[in-house]
Design a protein around this motif. Structure first.
Motif, PDB file in Angstrom:
ATOM      1  N   ARG A 164       0.859  -1.191   0.000  1.00 20.16           N
ATOM      2  CA  ARG A 164       0.000   0.000   0.000  1.00 20.16           C
ATOM      3  C   ARG A 164       0.895   1.241   0.000  1.00 20.16           C
ATOM      4  O   ARG A 164       1.917   1.270   0.688  1.00 20.16           O
ATOM      5  CB  ARG A 164      -0.876   0.011   1.264  1.00 20.16           C
ATOM      6  CG  ARG A 164      -1.849  -1.146   1.336  1.00 20.16           C
ATOM      7  CD  ARG A 164      -2.364  -1.352   2.754  1.00 20.16           C
ATOM      8  NE  ARG A 164      -3.110  -0.193   3.250  1.00 20.16           N
ATOM      9  CZ  ARG A 164      -4.376   0.060   2.939  1.00 20.16           C
ATOM     10  NH1 ARG A 164      -5.035  -0.766   2.143  1.00 20.16           N
ATOM     11  NH2 ARG A 164      -4.992   1.122   3.424  1.00 20.16           N
ATOM     12  N   TYR A 221       1.235   5.730   0.029  1.00 24.60           N
ATOM     13  CA  TYR A 221       0.606   7.017   0.353  1.00 24.60           C
ATOM     14  C   TYR A 221       1.468   8.111  -0.256  1.00 24.60           C
ATOM     15  O   TYR A 221       2.701   8.075  -0.157  1.00 24.60           O
ATOM     16  CB  TYR A 221       0.532   7.179   1.876  1.00 24.60           C
ATOM     17  CG  TYR A 221      -0.328   8.345   2.341  1.00 24.60           C
ATOM     18  CD1 TYR A 221      -1.608   8.130   2.875  1.00 24.60           C
ATOM     19  CD2 TYR A 221       0.137   9.662   2.253  1.00 24.60           C
ATOM     20  CE1 TYR A 221      -2.393   9.199   3.313  1.00 24.60           C
ATOM     21  CE2 TYR A 221      -0.652  10.732   2.682  1.00 24.60           C
ATOM     22  CZ  TYR A 221      -1.911  10.488   3.209  1.00 24.60           C
ATOM     23  OH  TYR A 221      -2.700  11.548   3.643  1.00 24.60           O
ATOM     24  N   PHE A 237       2.299  12.112  -0.206  1.00 17.92           N
ATOM     25  CA  PHE A 237       2.106  13.370   0.533  1.00 17.92           C
ATOM     26  C   PHE A 237       2.985  14.448  -0.095  1.00 17.92           C
ATOM     27  O   PHE A 237       4.208  14.315  -0.134  1.00 17.92           O
ATOM     28  CB  PHE A 237       2.458  13.162   2.017  1.00 17.92           C
ATOM     29  CG  PHE A 237       2.598  14.456   2.791  1.00 17.92           C
ATOM     30  CD1 PHE A 237       1.642  15.459   2.677  1.00 17.92           C
ATOM     31  CD2 PHE A 237       3.687  14.677   3.615  1.00 17.92           C
ATOM     32  CE1 PHE A 237       1.771  16.662   3.369  1.00 17.92           C
ATOM     33  CE2 PHE A 237       3.832  15.871   4.320  1.00 17.92           C
ATOM     34  CZ  PHE A 237       2.866  16.865   4.193  1.00 17.92           C
ATOM     35  N   ILE A 246      -3.393   2.364  -3.610  1.00 14.78           N
ATOM     36  CA  ILE A 246      -3.157   3.735  -3.151  1.00 14.78           C
ATOM     37  C   ILE A 246      -3.934   3.863  -1.841  1.00 14.78           C
ATOM     38  O   ILE A 246      -5.165   3.955  -1.846  1.00 14.78           O
ATOM     39  CB  ILE A 246      -3.667   4.780  -4.172  1.00 14.78           C
ATOM     40  CG1 ILE A 246      -3.160   4.495  -5.587  1.00 14.78           C
ATOM     41  CG2 ILE A 246      -3.373   6.194  -3.683  1.00 14.78           C
ATOM     42  CD1 ILE A 246      -1.970   5.269  -6.042  1.00 14.78           C
ATOM     43  N   ALA A 247      -3.191   3.848  -0.741  1.00 18.68           N
ATOM     44  CA  ALA A 247      -3.848   3.900   0.568  1.00 18.68           C
ATOM     45  C   ALA A 247      -4.429   5.285   0.815  1.00 18.68           C
ATOM     46  O   ALA A 247      -5.446   5.433   1.498  1.00 18.68           O
ATOM     47  CB  ALA A 247      -2.842   3.542   1.652  1.00 18.68           C
ATOM     48  N   GLY A 248      -3.772   6.326   0.244  1.00 21.62           N
ATOM     49  CA  GLY A 248      -4.267   7.681   0.418  1.00 21.62           C
ATOM     50  C   GLY A 248      -3.283   8.690  -0.150  1.00 21.62           C
ATOM     51  O   GLY A 248      -2.175   8.324  -0.548  1.00 21.62           O
ATOM     52  N   PHE A 249      -3.712   9.954  -0.203  1.00 21.07           N
ATOM     53  CA  PHE A 249      -2.794  11.021  -0.606  1.00 21.07           C
ATOM     54  C   PHE A 249      -3.232  12.341  -0.005  1.00 21.07           C
ATOM     55  O   PHE A 249      -4.399  12.503   0.382  1.00 21.07           O
ATOM     56  CB  PHE A 249      -2.662  11.118  -2.131  1.00 21.07           C
ATOM     57  CG  PHE A 249      -3.949  11.362  -2.878  1.00 21.07           C
ATOM     58  CD1 PHE A 249      -4.454  12.639  -3.040  1.00 21.07           C
ATOM     59  CD2 PHE A 249      -4.645  10.291  -3.433  1.00 21.07           C
ATOM     60  CE1 PHE A 249      -5.633  12.857  -3.749  1.00 21.07           C
ATOM     61  CE2 PHE A 249      -5.830  10.504  -4.139  1.00 21.07           C
ATOM     62  CZ  PHE A 249      -6.325  11.779  -4.291  1.00 21.07           C
ATOM     63  N   ASP A 263      -3.836  11.046   9.308  1.00 23.92           N
ATOM     64  CA  ASP A 263      -4.413  10.511   8.061  1.00 23.92           C
ATOM     65  C   ASP A 263      -3.522   9.402   7.497  1.00 23.92           C
ATOM     66  O   ASP A 263      -4.011   8.346   7.084  1.00 23.92           O
ATOM     67  CB  ASP A 263      -4.599  11.621   7.018  1.00 23.92           C
ATOM     68  CG  ASP A 263      -5.413  11.117   5.826  1.00 23.92           C
ATOM     69  OD1 ASP A 263      -6.571  10.708   6.035  1.00 23.92           O
ATOM     70  OD2 ASP A 263      -4.875  11.066   4.692  1.00 23.92           O
ATOM     71  N   ILE A 264      -2.211   9.650   7.508  1.00 23.30           N
ATOM     72  CA  ILE A 264      -1.284   8.635   6.987  1.00 23.30           C
ATOM     73  C   ILE A 264      -1.432   7.342   7.792  1.00 23.30           C
ATOM     74  O   ILE A 264      -1.618   6.259   7.229  1.00 23.30           O
ATOM     75  CB  ILE A 264       0.180   9.152   7.018  1.00 23.30           C
ATOM     76  CG1 ILE A 264       0.341  10.317   6.040  1.00 23.30           C
ATOM     77  CG2 ILE A 264       1.161   8.011   6.686  1.00 23.30           C
ATOM     78  CD1 ILE A 264       1.669  11.059   6.132  1.00 23.30           C
ATOM     79  N   CYS A 292      -4.497   5.388   7.122  1.00 17.08           N
ATOM     80  CA  CYS A 292      -4.491   4.705   5.805  1.00 17.08           C
ATOM     81  C   CYS A 292      -3.552   3.486   5.769  1.00 17.08           C
ATOM     82  O   CYS A 292      -3.566   2.718   4.825  1.00 17.08           O
ATOM     83  CB  CYS A 292      -4.094   5.683   4.695  1.00 17.08           C
ATOM     84  SG  CYS A 292      -5.323   6.952   4.424  1.00 17.08           S
ATOM     85  N   PRO A 323      -0.223   2.871   5.127  1.00 16.16           N
ATOM     86  CA  PRO A 323       0.596   2.562   3.948  1.00 16.16           C
ATOM     87  C   PRO A 323       1.860   1.791   4.347  1.00 16.16           C
ATOM     88  O   PRO A 323       2.350   1.945   5.465  1.00 16.16           O
ATOM     89  CB  PRO A 323       0.981   3.948   3.422  1.00 16.16           C
ATOM     90  CG  PRO A 323       1.012   4.795   4.652  1.00 16.16           C
ATOM     91  CD  PRO A 323      -0.048   4.262   5.579  1.00 16.16           C
ATOM     92  N   LEU A 353       5.632   5.343   2.026  1.00 10.92           N
ATOM     93  CA  LEU A 353       5.171   6.736   2.057  1.00 10.92           C
ATOM     94  C   LEU A 353       6.142   7.590   1.243  1.00 10.92           C
ATOM     95  O   LEU A 353       7.356   7.542   1.473  1.00 10.92           O
ATOM     96  CB  LEU A 353       5.135   7.221   3.517  1.00 10.92           C
ATOM     97  CG  LEU A 353       4.984   8.724   3.757  1.00 10.92           C
ATOM     98  CD1 LEU A 353       3.631   9.230   3.253  1.00 10.92           C
ATOM     99  CD2 LEU A 353       5.129   9.041   5.253  1.00 10.92           C
TER     100      LEU A 353
END
Ligand code: UDP
Length: 242
Positions: A103, A105, A107, A130-133, A147-148, A151, A153, A156
């Motif tokens: 996963r 992330y 940033f 994509i766990a998040g951005f 947030d990270i 999610c 990840p 990162l």
């Protein structure tokens, strides 16, 4: 970890494949890794700023990103053989994530840029998640870190430019759950298609700096540190050996 010191800054003398293998072994062993890119400009800056020097040296991997670092090592008969750029290593980590279903992330960068980079990455590396951005202009660090972590990840990527991203990583590393944290500068701008890299022929021949200079003549001020850097690296060879 193998190290080669250039003007008090550690550099990892491994090629990209060796670095990826080493990172993956550390992921499997449950160890956290940080990756930062080293170029002559950063070495010169770190020699005037002890906090920056300490933080560069405390990363797990200091990749030889600038061609000047490779030239300095060759002049000193060191072990650094090939250039490992931040964006190339990021792409190889994305391939690893694709192979291992890790996963990720993202940033940093402007909100439209990071969103587009995430979209392009998920199109190209279909197996990774994509766990998040998050864009890089958010000021609330607690919000970003939570947030990270929410999610979860494995990898990162932090793209805030240098040295902002290096300081950010150092300050927040203990709070972050990611296994690999890489500072990637302007890479999201490239992955989103916003900024073009130099054509392959310039990259392969070590002339990317020349291409960038043609495109952005004001870079001459950044590039002028190179001759003095090389001379200093040669003259201070012995100090780096101790
Ligand atoms: N950036 C950011 N937050 C900031 C300042 C910069 O997210 O507060 C982003 C910016 O949008 C760009 C990247 O950081 O995507 C900087 O790229 P640059 O090429 O300047 O970095 P370098 O690789 O030269 O360090």
């Amino acid at each position: 970890m193998d190290r080669e010191m250039i003007l008090r800054v550690n550099v990892t003398p491994l090629n990209d494949k060796e670095i990826i293998d080493s990172i993956n072994q550390r992921i499997q062993a449950g160890l956290k890794s940080t990756i930062i890119a080293i170029n002559p400009e950063k070495i010169v800056r770190a020699n005037k700023n002890e906090a920056l020097l300490e933080l560069l040296n405390s990363a797990t991997y200091q990749i030889p990103d600038g061609i000047g670092v490779i030239i300095a090592s060759k002049l000193r008969r060191g072990a650094i053989q090939s250039r490992v750029t931040g964006i190339d290593l990021m792409e190889q980590l994305l391939e690893l994530a694709h192979a291992e279903r890790y996963r990720i992330y993202l940033f940093g960068a402007r909100d439209t840029v990071v969103a587009k980079a995430a979209e392009e990455i998920s199109k190209k590396y279909t197996n990774l998640e994509i766990a998040g951005f998050m864009h890089g202009y958010e000021q609330d660090t607690d919000k970003i870190v939570s947030d990270i972590n929410h999610c979860r990840p494995d990898l990162l990527f932090v793209a805030l430019g240098s040295p902002r991203q290096e300081f950010w990583i150092k300050e927040n590393l203990d709070k972050l759950n990611a296994k690999v944290v890489q500072g990637v500068g302007g890479s999201f701008d490239v992955l989103s298609g916003n900024v073009k890299r130099a054509p392959r022929v310039f990259r392969k021949t070590g002339l990317e700096w020349f291409y960038r200079l043609m495109k952005e003549p004001s870079r001459i001020r950044r590039q002028l540190v190179l001759p003095a850097f090389l001379l200093k690296a040669l003259l201070n060879r012995k100090e780096d050996l101790v």
